[in-house]
Design a protein around this motif. Structure first.
Motif, PDB file in Angstrom:
ATOM      1  N   GLU A 411      -3.502 -86.708 -84.459  1.00  0.00           N
ATOM      2  CA  GLU A 411      -4.894 -86.710 -84.902  1.00  0.00           C
ATOM      3  C   GLU A 411      -5.846 -87.035 -83.746  1.00  0.00           C
ATOM      4  N   ARG A 412      -7.103 -86.661 -83.907  1.00  0.00           N
ATOM      5  CA  ARG A 412      -8.073 -86.762 -82.816  1.00  0.00           C
ATOM      6  C   ARG A 412      -8.232 -88.194 -82.301  1.00  0.00           C
ATOM      7  N   ASP A 413      -8.346 -89.166 -83.207  1.00  0.00           N
ATOM      8  CA  ASP A 413      -8.539 -90.551 -82.753  1.00  0.00           C
ATOM      9  C   ASP A 413      -7.316 -91.090 -82.022  1.00  0.00           C
ATOM     10  N   ALA A 414      -6.133 -90.640 -82.405  1.00  0.00           N
ATOM     11  CA  ALA A 414      -4.919 -91.049 -81.688  1.00  0.00           C
ATOM     12  C   ALA A 414      -4.928 -90.456 -80.279  1.00  0.00           C
ATOM     13  N   ILE A 415      -5.439 -89.239 -80.152  1.00  0.00           N
ATOM     14  CA  ILE A 415      -5.570 -88.608 -78.832  1.00  0.00           C
ATOM     15  C   ILE A 415      -6.545 -89.403 -77.970  1.00  0.00           C
ATOM     16  N   ARG A 416      -7.638 -89.858 -78.565  1.00  0.00           N
ATOM     17  CA  ARG A 416      -8.630 -90.659 -77.818  1.00  0.00           C
ATOM     18  C   ARG A 416      -8.012 -91.981 -77.364  1.00  0.00           C
ATOM     19  N   LEU A 417      -7.201 -92.598 -78.219  1.00  0.00           N
ATOM     20  CA  LEU A 417      -6.553 -93.854 -77.851  1.00  0.00           C
ATOM     21  C   LEU A 417      -5.539 -93.616 -76.736  1.00  0.00           C
ATOM     22  N   TYR A 418      -4.787 -92.530 -76.832  1.00  0.00           N
ATOM     23  CA  TYR A 418      -3.820 -92.195 -75.784  1.00  0.00           C
ATOM     24  C   TYR A 418      -4.540 -92.000 -74.449  1.00  0.00           C
ATOM     25  N   GLU A 419      -5.678 -91.307 -74.480  1.00  0.00           N
ATOM     26  CA  GLU A 419      -6.459 -91.073 -73.260  1.00  0.00           C
ATOM     27  C   GLU A 419      -6.867 -92.405 -72.616  1.00  0.00           C
ATOM     28  N   LEU A 420      -7.279 -93.359 -73.442  1.00  0.00           N
ATOM     29  CA  LEU A 420      -7.668 -94.685 -72.944  1.00  0.00           C
ATOM     30  C   LEU A 420      -6.475 -95.392 -72.289  1.00  0.00           C
ATOM     31  N   ILE A 421      -5.315 -95.351 -72.959  1.00  0.00           N
ATOM     32  CA  ILE A 421      -4.100 -95.985 -72.430  1.00  0.00           C
ATOM     33  C   ILE A 421      -3.680 -95.310 -71.124  1.00  0.00           C
ATOM     34  N   TRP A 422      -3.741 -93.987 -71.098  1.00  0.00           N
ATOM     35  CA  TRP A 422      -3.354 -93.228 -69.902  1.00  0.00           C
ATOM     36  C   TRP A 422      -4.246 -93.587 -68.721  1.00  0.00           C
ATOM     37  N   ARG A 423      -5.546 -93.601 -68.953  1.00  0.00           N
ATOM     38  CA  ARG A 423      -6.495 -93.899 -67.874  1.00  0.00           C
ATOM     39  C   ARG A 423      -6.304 -95.314 -67.333  1.00  0.00           C
ATOM     40  N   GLN A 424      -6.095 -96.272 -68.236  1.00  0.00           N
ATOM     41  CA  GLN A 424      -5.910 -97.658 -67.791  1.00  0.00           C
ATOM     42  C   GLN A 424      -4.634 -97.794 -66.959  1.00  0.00           C
ATOM     43  N   PHE A 425      -3.584 -97.122 -67.376  1.00  0.00           N
ATOM     44  CA  PHE A 425      -2.309 -97.174 -66.653  1.00  0.00           C
ATOM     45  C   PHE A 425      -2.443 -96.581 -65.253  1.00  0.00           C
ATOM     46  N   VAL A 426      -3.040 -95.404 -65.165  1.00  0.00           N
ATOM     47  CA  VAL A 426      -3.193 -94.762 -63.854  1.00  0.00           C
ATOM     48  C   VAL A 426      -4.121 -95.595 -62.966  1.00  0.00           C
ATOM     49  N   ALA A 427      -5.241 -96.046 -63.536  1.00  0.00           N
ATOM     50  CA  ALA A 427      -6.229 -96.811 -62.754  1.00  0.00           C
ATOM     51  C   ALA A 427      -5.640 -98.103 -62.199  1.00  0.00           C
ATOM     52  N   CYS A 428      -4.754 -98.750 -62.960  1.00  0.00           N
ATOM     53  CA  CYS A 428      -4.230-100.055 -62.533  1.00  0.00           C
ATOM     54  C   CYS A 428      -3.374 -99.954 -61.280  1.00  0.00           C
ATOM     55  N   GLN A 429      -2.964 -98.741 -60.895  1.00  0.00           N
ATOM     56  CA  GLN A 429      -2.154 -98.554 -59.698  1.00  0.00           C
ATOM     57  C   GLN A 429      -2.915 -97.807 -58.595  1.00  0.00           C
ATOM     58  N   MET A 430      -4.247 -97.861 -58.670  1.00  0.00           N
ATOM     59  CA  MET A 430      -5.073 -97.238 -57.641  1.00  0.00           C
ATOM     60  C   MET A 430      -5.758 -98.316 -56.797  1.00  0.00           C
ATOM     61  N   LEU A 431      -6.357 -97.899 -55.704  1.00  0.00           N
ATOM     62  CA  LEU A 431      -7.058 -98.828 -54.816  1.00  0.00           C
ATOM     63  C   LEU A 431      -8.381 -99.287 -55.440  1.00  0.00           C
ATOM     64  N   PRO A 432      -8.895-100.439 -55.002  1.00  0.00           N
ATOM     65  CA  PRO A 432     -10.188-100.932 -55.524  1.00  0.00           C
ATOM     66  C   PRO A 432     -11.326 -99.971 -55.186  1.00  0.00           C
ATOM     67  N   ALA A 433     -12.392-100.034 -55.984  1.00  0.00           N
ATOM     68  CA  ALA A 433     -13.628 -99.322 -55.654  1.00  0.00           C
ATOM     69  C   ALA A 433     -14.391-100.181 -54.640  1.00  0.00           C
ATOM     70  N   LYS A 434     -14.976 -99.539 -53.629  1.00  0.00           N
ATOM     71  CA  LYS A 434     -15.667-100.290 -52.573  1.00  0.00           C
ATOM     72  C   LYS A 434     -17.163 -99.995 -52.608  1.00  0.00           C
ATOM     73  N   TYR A 435     -17.948-101.039 -52.368  1.00  0.00           N
ATOM     74  CA  TYR A 435     -19.406-100.936 -52.437  1.00  0.00           C
ATOM     75  C   TYR A 435     -20.043-101.612 -51.226  1.00  0.00           C
ATOM     76  N   LEU A 436     -21.289-101.245 -50.967  1.00  0.00           N
ATOM     77  CA  LEU A 436     -22.124-101.995 -50.038  1.00  0.00           C
ATOM     78  C   LEU A 436     -23.191-102.679 -50.886  1.00  0.00           C
ATOM     79  N   SER A 437     -23.092-103.999 -50.989  1.00  0.00           N
ATOM     80  CA  SER A 437     -24.029-104.769 -51.804  1.00  0.00           C
ATOM     81  C   SER A 437     -25.174-105.268 -50.937  1.00  0.00           C
ATOM     82  N   VAL A 438     -26.406-105.162 -51.468  1.00  0.00           N
ATOM     83  CA  VAL A 438     -27.600-105.564 -50.731  1.00  0.00           C
ATOM     84  C   VAL A 438     -28.401-106.562 -51.547  1.00  0.00           C
TER      85      VAL A 438
END
Length: 548
Positions: A411-438
């Motif tokens: 079902e559509r909402d289960a697909i949306r939940l899977y997408e959230l889980i997938w994104r969090q899993f992939v993101a947790c093994q990536m490098l930090p986002a870098k910024y220049l703060s002023v």
């Protein structure tokens, strides 16, 4: 533990698996998925959840207790205590002796399982891997009977072909310590419910109930309600100034409009500026109107934002509530379906651990999909809170290469939940986002004003998991000593606010923080206090009702 009294096993069914192995799981959907991965030497059946429990109020043993021969030598209090113990099914004063009964709606299930077990060479107890699953496996063994040597325990974190086959190659025995841990919680649930609830009937109203976790959750909601009602708002003011670079710095008029700078007055005479009323605010406004705005300092420094840990039960519930608007109950129902269909790992967990195979797979996926510059030199590891069951994994996709668009029959909402889980899993093994703060500091007489800005230098994990809110503001390239022109002063009146009422997700977070409940109980507790009318959910906030 007291043994359950049952009738003799019926004759085996015609389709008994002679010479085969019987595999018992908890849910029919799980049985169907596992059946695909095991050969013809196995027959898979479902217990459909728990098969035994302590007596229910209308059970046969409870009725027998009321018609048992009376002992006139006992006092009224002693008789009442005996009756209470019989109703509870557990005796705290006699080594917690317990009487278990087959649940009324599980008679046919047990009859079928006994018939199949009689001719099976081996019986594999493949219930869920948490304490609850371990207890269900133990109850099945106790009810079905037979020699211990016939039983094997198998557990798996995901319902994939490799995980199932690996688990059956390395079976184990029941973990009685985990069974006892579950029983201890169940006994306490029963004692609190049966001994405290009658007090509520006497003091408040019949039909109310208490619970080991439920009552604590209610207390948190009620205490927050009291805090809100007792809170006295205090007035305070803020002053913002809209400015732009003085003539000569911008190339043309439109540029000056594009690089406006919004400042906030933060200090006066070197001390934090606190404005409690309009009179104080007007005095500061008069000073600002008559002053030049000169840049005192421009502070630049590199900053970074690290990815958060892969989901555990509580953080999945919180993220699904914040990002998708799902209730805690809905999140767990959808996650259960995804797990049973083999799409995600076990969804009741408090561990952020990831297996070596999962780490290798996701790191390879990141490099192939986004490039080597997004892959850290070593995998990212995240700490667990005290008491976490580290044998479990975090919640992740079973196959990182399976995109949400590829899921079939979901079902559509289960697909949306899977997408959230997938994104969090992939993101947790990536490098930090870098910024220049002023940080920009501007002086106007003895008033100090400040503006903050941030520009992204490298998107890192946000390439996959964008932040729920972004506060990136681009500040123009002004230097110390530059003059800013004032466009408008913007004073605003505010009042302090009490801590907000809990949402379902924030209540789960607070329960977890205080070590109350388990991943397997959060959803049911939140549902129970609503279903019984102790709280009401309004605009996604939990309001304590009179009965609560």
């Amino acid at each position: 533990m007291a043994k359950t009294t049952t009738k003799k096993s019926p004759a085996p069914a015609a389709d008994s698996p002679k010479g085969k192995s019987l595999v018992i799981v908890e849910s029919p959907a799980k049985a169907k998925t596992i059946n695909k991965y095991l050969g013809d030497d196995f027959i898979v059946r479902s217990s459909i959840g728990h098969v035994r429990d302590l007596p229910v109020s209308a059970s046969k043993s409870a009725k027998k207790a009321t018609t048992a021969k009376k002992d006139d030598s006992l006092t009224k209090e002693e008789k009442a205590q005996q009756a209470l113990v019989r109703r509870m099914g557990v005796d705290p004063e006699h080594d917690w002796a317990a009487v278990y009964e087959v649940l009324p709606n599980k008679t046919k299930v047990i009859k079928e399982l006994k018939a199949l077990a009689k001719d099976a060479d081996k019986i594999y107890l493949a219930t869920d891997m948490d304490r609850e699953g371990e207890a269900i496996a133990w109850h099945l063994k106790e009810v079905i009977g037979g020699p211990d040597s016939k039983y094997q325990r198998v557990v798996f974190n995901e319902i994939t072909k490799s995980a199932i086959q690996s688990a059956f190659k390395q079976p184990s025995k029941l973990d009685i310590d985990r069974v006892n841990a579950q029983q201890a919680r169940r006994f306490l649930d029963r004692v609190v419910g049966f001994m405290v609830s009658p007090l509520l009937w006497q003091k408040i109203a019949r039909g109310l109930s208490a619970g080991r976790v439920q009552s604590v959750a209610m207390r948190l909601v009620v205490e927050r309600e009291h805090e809100i009602r007792a809170f006295i708002p205090e007035e305070y003011w803020q002053i913002h100034a809209d400015t732009h670079i003085a003539n000569g710095k911008a190339k043309k008029t439109s540029d000056a409009e594009q690089i406006g700078i919004r400042l906030e007055a933060t200090k006066q005479g070197g001390k934090t500026l606190k404005l409690g009323n309009k009179e104080q605010t007007d005095k500061v406004l008069e000073i600002l109107k008559a002053s030049d705005f000169i840049v005192k300092e421009r502070e630049e420094k590199p900053t970074q934002s690290r990815p958060s840990a892969p989901f555990i039960t509580s953080t999945l519930q919180q993220a699904a509530s914040t990002r998708l608007g799902f209730s805690v109950k809905k999140t767990m129902i959808l996650a259960q379906r995804l797990y049973e269909a083999g799409h995600i790992t076990y969804m009741r967990t408090d561990s952020t651990f990831l297996s070596g195979d999962a780490l290798a797979a996701v790191r390879g996926h990141i490099e192939d999909s986004y490039g080597a510059k997004y892959v850290p030199e070593k995998p990212n590891f995240y700490g667990n809170k005290q008491g976490a069951q580290e044998a479990h994994e975090a919640i992740r996709p079973s196959n990182v290469n399976m995109k949400s668009t590829q899921l079939k029959g979901v079902e559509r909402d289960a697909i949306r939940l899977y997408e959230l889980i997938w994104r969090q899993f992939v993101a947790c093994q990536m490098l930090p986002a870098k910024y220049l703060s002023v940080n920009l500091f501007v002086g106007a007489d003895d008033i100090e004003l400040k503006a903050r800005g941030r520009t992204m230098v490298f998107d890192g994990y946000t390439r996959v998991m964008p932040p729920a809110k972004t506060d990136d503001t681009l500040l123009p390239d002004v230097k110390k000593g530059d003059k800013l022109n004032l466009d408008k002063l913007d004073p605003s009146q505010h009042f302090t606010k009490p801590a907000p009422r809990y949402t379902e997700a924030s209540l789960v977070k607070e329960l977890e923080k205080k070590g109350i409940g388990r991943p397997s109980t959060y959803a049911s507790i939140i549902s129970t206090i609503q279903d019984r009318g102790y709280v009401k959910l309004e605009n996604k906030r939990l309001f304590a009702e009179k009965n609560g």
